[in-house]
Write a protein that holds these residues in place. Structure first.
Motif, PDB file in Angstrom:
ATOM      1  N   VAL A 125       0.949  -1.123  -0.080  1.00  0.00           N
ATOM      2  CA  VAL A 125      -0.018  -0.040   0.004  1.00  0.00           C
ATOM      3  C   VAL A 125       0.852   1.293   0.159  1.00  0.00           C
ATOM      4  O   VAL A 125       0.966   2.005   0.803  1.00  0.00           O
ATOM      5  CB  VAL A 125      -0.881   0.177   0.935  1.00  0.00           C
ATOM      6  N   SER A 126       1.492   1.475  -1.193  1.00  0.00           N
ATOM      7  CA  SER A 126       2.616   2.604  -1.079  1.00  0.00           C
ATOM      8  C   SER A 126       1.965   3.868  -1.322  1.00  0.00           C
ATOM      9  O   SER A 126       0.773   3.876  -1.736  1.00  0.00           O
ATOM     10  CB  SER A 126       3.383   2.233  -2.535  1.00  0.00           C
ATOM     11  N   GLY A 128       0.124   6.942  -2.542  1.00  0.00           N
ATOM     12  CA  GLY A 128      -0.456   7.331  -4.070  1.00  0.00           C
ATOM     13  C   GLY A 128      -1.484   5.914  -4.448  1.00  0.00           C
ATOM     14  O   GLY A 128      -2.202   5.884  -5.200  1.00  0.00           O
ATOM     15  N   ALA A 129      -1.234   4.636  -3.809  1.00  0.00           N
ATOM     16  CA  ALA A 129      -1.909   3.559  -4.094  1.00  0.00           C
ATOM     17  C   ALA A 129      -3.474   3.708  -3.688  1.00  0.00           C
ATOM     18  O   ALA A 129      -3.736   4.329  -2.665  1.00  0.00           O
ATOM     19  CB  ALA A 129      -1.083   2.509  -3.794  1.00  0.00           C
ATOM     20  N   ASN A 130      -4.487   3.340  -4.658  1.00  0.00           N
ATOM     21  CA  ASN A 130      -5.724   3.277  -4.222  1.00  0.00           C
ATOM     22  C   ASN A 130      -6.408   2.172  -4.698  1.00  0.00           C
ATOM     23  O   ASN A 130      -6.702   1.859  -5.918  1.00  0.00           O
ATOM     24  CB  ASN A 130      -6.387   4.538  -4.739  1.00  0.00           C
ATOM     25  N   PHE A 131      -6.665   1.278  -3.864  1.00  0.00           N
ATOM     26  CA  PHE A 131      -7.177  -0.170  -4.301  1.00  0.00           C
ATOM     27  C   PHE A 131      -8.695   0.099  -3.694  1.00  0.00           C
ATOM     28  O   PHE A 131      -9.093   0.588  -2.506  1.00  0.00           O
ATOM     29  CB  PHE A 131      -6.408  -1.228  -3.517  1.00  0.00           C
ATOM     30  N   THR A 132      -9.406  -0.942  -4.172  1.00  0.00           N
ATOM     31  CA  THR A 132     -10.714  -1.227  -3.495  1.00  0.00           C
ATOM     32  C   THR A 132     -10.054  -2.476  -2.323  1.00  0.00           C
ATOM     33  O   THR A 132      -9.185  -2.891  -2.620  1.00  0.00           O
ATOM     34  CB  THR A 132     -11.590  -2.187  -4.317  1.00  0.00           C
ATOM     35  N   VAL A 133     -11.004  -2.589  -1.315  1.00  0.00           N
ATOM     36  CA  VAL A 133     -10.682  -3.329  -0.089  1.00  0.00           C
ATOM     37  C   VAL A 133     -10.443  -4.965  -0.300  1.00  0.00           C
ATOM     38  O   VAL A 133      -9.493  -5.502  -0.198  1.00  0.00           O
ATOM     39  CB  VAL A 133     -11.641  -3.133   1.043  1.00  0.00           C
TER      40      VAL A 133
END
Length: 240
Positions: A125-126, A128-133
């Motif tokens: 989870v660097s 700027g990273a943006n993931f769905t859970v």
């Protein structure tokens, strides 16, 4: 300062003593809590990529030997991998992620599975990273060694989950990037999210506690408790 593939800088303990008011034992304990390593009488924070490289060597060695993760051996690990990694660094990374095995021999250790999972999650989870859970949890579980079970609670103080979006999303929000002043920290926290449960906010407040002021005491002093649907939350003291 960081060390990566042998290209190290660093700071001496004497220099640290000049700027930090602490006993020798308190200083060393604090450095170890930060997962700093000592080499050639200087202390360093390991570059994350380099730490992943060293930890991966260690974990692969455990797997090659078919060791149960509850009983691994430091001496053999360090001696075997010393051609790949400086043995002093290797031994200290081993100690970060392994603890003496309860009831074992002097060279028997157990892998701290939660700490390894946290490191892998932190790595993924660097900024700027943006993931769905869901996609993050799937990627994270696939990244850790077999036998380890990831849990979002292992990332307390590292991430925020946006439960208002659909699907829910996760992003980096590290406690150590926040101000050390409690009022400034709370201002950012309440700007980021209007209200927090005690469980949600505790990882971001715990590092600022003192023997006389625990998390509840700090929040009582600097925030405002509110109740919603029978659950207690905290919000800005002077919010609208």
């Amino acid at each position: 300062e960081q060390v990566r593939d042998g290209n190290e800088t660093g700071v001496s303990k004497a220099t640290l003593r000049n700027v930090i008011q602490a006993s020798e034992a308190e200083l060393v304990n604090g450095l170890q809590t930060l997962e700093a390593v000592e080499l050639k009488d200087k202390w360093f924070m390991l570059d994350q990529e380099y730490q992943m490289k060293v930890l991966s060597y260690i974990l692969r060695f455990f797997d090659t030997n078919s060791w149960t993760l509850d009983c691994v051996h430091k001496q053999e690990t360090v001696e075997t991998l010393t051609d790949l990694v400086n043995s002093i660094i290797l031994a200290q990374v081993f100690d970060i992620y392994c603890t003496p095995m309860a009831g074992g021999e002097s060279d028997d250790f157990s892998l701290d599975k939660d700490k390894v999972c946290r490191f892998f999650g932190d790595y993924l989870v660097s900024p700027g990273a943006n993931f769905t859970v869901d996609e993050f949890l799937d990627m994270w579980q696939k990244a850790v060694p077999e036998g380890l079970q990831t849990d979002i609670k292992q990332l307390a103080g590292l991430v925020l989950v946006d439960t208002s979006s659909s699907p829910e999303r996760i992003r980096r929000f590290a406690e150590y990037d926040l101000p050390t002043n409690i009022q400034e920290r709370l201002e950012i926290l309440f700007h980021t999210r209007e209200r927090w449960s005690l469980e949600e906010i505790s990882p971001f407040i715990q590092p600022l506690t003192t023997p006389k002021l625990n998390v509840n005491a700090l929040l009582t002093k600097y925030a405002k408790p509110v109740n919603s649907a029978g659950k207690k939350y905290f919000c800005a003291k002077h919010g609208k």
